[in-house]
Design an enzyme around this catalytic site. Structure first.
Site, short mmCIF file in Angstrom:
data_model
loop_
_atom_site.label_atom_id
_atom_site.label_comp_id
_atom_site.label_asym_id
_atom_site.label_seq_id
_atom_site.Cartn_x
_atom_site.Cartn_y
_atom_site.Cartn_z
N ASN A 82 -25.15 30.32 -1.27
CA ASN A 82 -24.40 29.12 -1.53
C ASN A 82 -24.44 28.25 -0.33
O ASN A 82 -24.39 28.70 0.80
CB ASN A 82 -23.10 29.39 -2.02
CG ASN A 82 -22.22 30.17 -1.21
OD1 ASN A 82 -22.30 31.10 -0.33
ND2 ASN A 82 -20.89 29.91 -1.29
N ILE A 83 -24.75 26.81 -0.86
CA ILE A 83 -24.62 25.97 0.34
C ILE A 83 -23.68 24.75 -0.03
O ILE A 83 -23.98 24.13 -0.96
CB ILE A 83 -26.24 25.32 0.56
CG1 ILE A 83 -27.14 26.58 0.79
CG2 ILE A 83 -26.12 24.31 1.41
CD1 ILE A 83 -28.67 26.01 0.80
N GLU A 84 -22.56 24.70 0.69
CA GLU A 84 -21.50 23.65 0.36
C GLU A 84 -21.87 22.37 1.02
O GLU A 84 -22.62 22.39 1.82
CB GLU A 84 -20.06 24.25 0.88
CG GLU A 84 -19.77 25.36 -0.03
CD GLU A 84 -18.33 26.14 0.65
OE1 GLU A 84 -17.81 26.66 -0.29
OE2 GLU A 84 -17.83 25.66 1.46
N CYS A 96 -25.12 26.77 -5.67
CA CYS A 96 -24.87 28.36 -5.74
C CYS A 96 -25.81 28.97 -5.31
O CYS A 96 -27.13 28.59 -5.32
CB CYS A 96 -24.45 28.52 -7.20
SG CYS A 96 -22.91 27.84 -8.00
N GLU A 141 -27.18 31.71 -6.82
CA GLU A 141 -27.95 32.25 -7.67
C GLU A 141 -29.02 31.10 -8.04
O GLU A 141 -30.11 31.40 -8.07
CB GLU A 141 -27.19 32.41 -8.95
CG GLU A 141 -26.17 33.46 -8.92
CD GLU A 141 -24.83 32.93 -8.44
OE1 GLU A 141 -23.86 33.59 -9.07
OE2 GLU A 141 -24.72 32.01 -7.94
N CYS A 188 -21.46 31.61 -12.20
CA CYS A 188 -20.95 30.61 -12.87
C CYS A 188 -21.64 30.07 -14.33
O CYS A 188 -22.46 30.47 -14.43
CB CYS A 188 -20.41 29.37 -11.93
SG CYS A 188 -21.82 28.34 -11.65
N CYS A 231 -24.92 28.51 -13.53
CA CYS A 231 -25.69 29.59 -13.06
C CYS A 231 -26.48 30.60 -14.13
O CYS A 231 -27.43 30.75 -14.18
CB CYS A 231 -25.30 30.48 -11.94
SG CYS A 231 -25.02 29.47 -10.44
#
Length: 135
Positions: free
Chosen positions: A41-43, A52, A54, A90, A93
């Protein structure tokens, strides 16, 4: 194959960029021809721009020409700690897994290399909306 996906998902967690939530997720996908892809994941400060793990893994596979995945493993938990619970994909995803994996795609949620659960996407996304719905 399951053990390999799990190890890759746990390894991918280490690259997560999570300065806001501090919740690190790693994922690994297996394509129908046997290729593996990892993602984390990359915020982003603009939360809507966050991606996300996935989707990162699936999009990497698709960007390399793969169109079908057969399995995905997901591991998540607080950064710097081992996962203590299962991290389920989620809704967005799950929809992307539906697009590229279909109802029979195996979804593996992981605490560690020996503690995991397996589902089909149909179990996690019953009555999902896919391409067949609009043809």
């Amino acid at each position: 194959m399951t053990k390999e996906l799990i190890a890759m998902a746990l390894e991918a967690r280490k690259n997560a960029y999570v300065p806001y939530s501090h919740y690190a997720v790693g994922a690994a996908v297996l394509t129908e021809n046997g290729s593996f892809f990892k993602g984390c994941n990359i915020e982003n400060a603009s939360y809507g721009a966050t991606n996300c793990a996935e989707r990162t893994a699936i999009f990497k596979a698709v960007s390399e020409g793969h169109r079908r995945i057969t399995a995905i493993a997901v591991a998540g938990g607080m950064a710097g700690e081992e996962p203590v619970d299962y991290a389920y994909p989620c809704g967005i995803c799950r929809q992307v897994i539906k697009e590229f994996g279909g109802d029979d795609c195996k979804v593996i949620v992981v605490k560690n290399e020996t503690d995991y659960q397996e589902y089909t996407l149909a179990e996690l996304l019953p009555h999902g909306f896919g391409g067949e719905s609009i043809r």
